[in-house]
Motif scaffolding. Structure first.
Motif, mmCIF file in Angstrom:
data_model
loop_
_atom_site.group_PDB
_atom_site.id
_atom_site.type_symbol
_atom_site.label_atom_id
_atom_site.label_comp_id
_atom_site.label_asym_id
_atom_site.label_seq_id
_atom_site.Cartn_x
_atom_site.Cartn_y
_atom_site.Cartn_z
ATOM 1 N N LEU A 29 -4.928 -17.562 30.243
ATOM 2 C CA LEU A 29 -4.935 -16.155 29.846
ATOM 3 C C LEU A 29 -4.911 -15.975 28.334
ATOM 4 N N THR A 30 -5.284 -17.002 27.604
ATOM 5 C CA THR A 30 -5.159 -16.953 26.151
ATOM 6 C C THR A 30 -5.898 -15.770 25.544
ATOM 7 N N GLU A 31 -7.132 -15.540 25.954
ATOM 8 C CA GLU A 31 -7.920 -14.458 25.356
ATOM 9 C C GLU A 31 -7.328 -13.093 25.691
ATOM 10 N N ARG A 32 -6.824 -12.918 26.885
ATOM 11 C CA ARG A 32 -6.208 -11.631 27.262
ATOM 12 C C ARG A 32 -4.998 -11.344 26.394
ATOM 13 N N PHE A 33 -4.204 -12.360 26.137
ATOM 14 C CA PHE A 33 -3.013 -12.138 25.328
ATOM 15 C C PHE A 33 -3.353 -11.974 23.851
ATOM 16 N N ARG A 34 -4.417 -12.600 23.390
ATOM 17 C CA ARG A 34 -4.857 -12.362 22.018
ATOM 18 C C ARG A 34 -5.244 -10.903 21.824
ATOM 19 N N GLU A 35 -5.918 -10.344 22.817
ATOM 20 C CA GLU A 35 -6.291 -8.933 22.761
ATOM 21 C C GLU A 35 -5.049 -8.048 22.745
ATOM 22 N N MET A 36 -4.064 -8.381 23.547
ATOM 23 C CA MET A 36 -2.829 -7.609 23.585
ATOM 24 C C MET A 36 -2.067 -7.729 22.269
#
Length: 215
Positions: A29-36
């Motif tokens: 989920l790295t990209e999702r959390f970067r967005e957050m």
């Protein structure tokens, strides 16, 4: 008279990373959390809305995943030694972080006196659970918890030294007389009594005791 040492975790005890990023890496989920994270920095999310979104994404989170993420995290050197020295001197130490308490509290096994993080529902996480806003920490809660710890230990803010790196530490740095900016950004670098760049907590801790300004 004794001293209470107050440590941030993300970016301070953990070099260049944070608990959410380490958990996200284990769950793909790295990209999702970067967005957050970007939305949080931009002020589009507060700590509670961030926590609600994280909780929804963490459906696959287990104790084994947390343990693996914790073990593999890029911790700075010397954490256990610093906390052992604090204990040996009859002083107190605490970690206060906005990251999940189920991650932060693992640091108790390393010798810190107290560890405080955001409170989430019990495992296993599910869509019918509700994240209690009262359990999710914001930057100003670091000062509240520091005051509670001082009351419990018979101390005051004048007896505290804070260690941190970023915007979430601004309120605490402003509230206590001594502070060490550890690999810090511009939010706290101008507020700190001392500044340290590197990956050894023992050196940052030595600065807090020495009176020298930077290392």
């Amino acid at each position: 008279m004794t001293t209470l040492h107050l440590f941030d975790m993300d970016g301070t005890l953990m070099h260049g990373s944070n608990a959410n990023a380490e958990l996200a890496g284990r769950l793909g989920l790295t990209e999702r959390f970067r967005e957050m994270d970007a939305a949080f920095v931009a002020g589009e999310l507060d700590t509670y809305s961030y926590a609600v979104r994280a909780h929804r994404l963490w459906k696959g989170l287990t104790e084994d995943v947390i343990a693996a993420a914790f073990a593999a995290a890029p911790w700075v050197d010397g954490i256990r030694e610093v906390w052992a020295d604090i204990r040996a001197r009859g002083e107190r130490s605490a970690v206060i972080s906005m990251s999940p308490g189920f991650f932060v509290e693992r640091l108790l096994d390393w010798g810190v006196h107290a560890a405080h993080g955001s409170r989430f529902p019990p495992f296993p996480f599910g869509e019918h659970q509700t994240v209690d806003a009262a359990g999710i920490l914001a930057p100003e809660d670091k000062v509240r918890i520091a005051d509670e710890l001082c009351a419990a230990y018979g101390l005051s803010r004048a007896d505290c030294v804070a260690y941190g790196d970023s915007m979430s530490d601004v309120a605490l740095f402003a509230a206590v007389p001594r502070s060490v900016a550890v690999n810090a950004d511009h939010h706290v670098s101008g507020l700190a009594s001392h500044a340290y760049e590197g990956r050894d907590l023992r050196a940052a801790y030595a600065l807090a005791r020495s009176g020298n300004g930077a290392a």
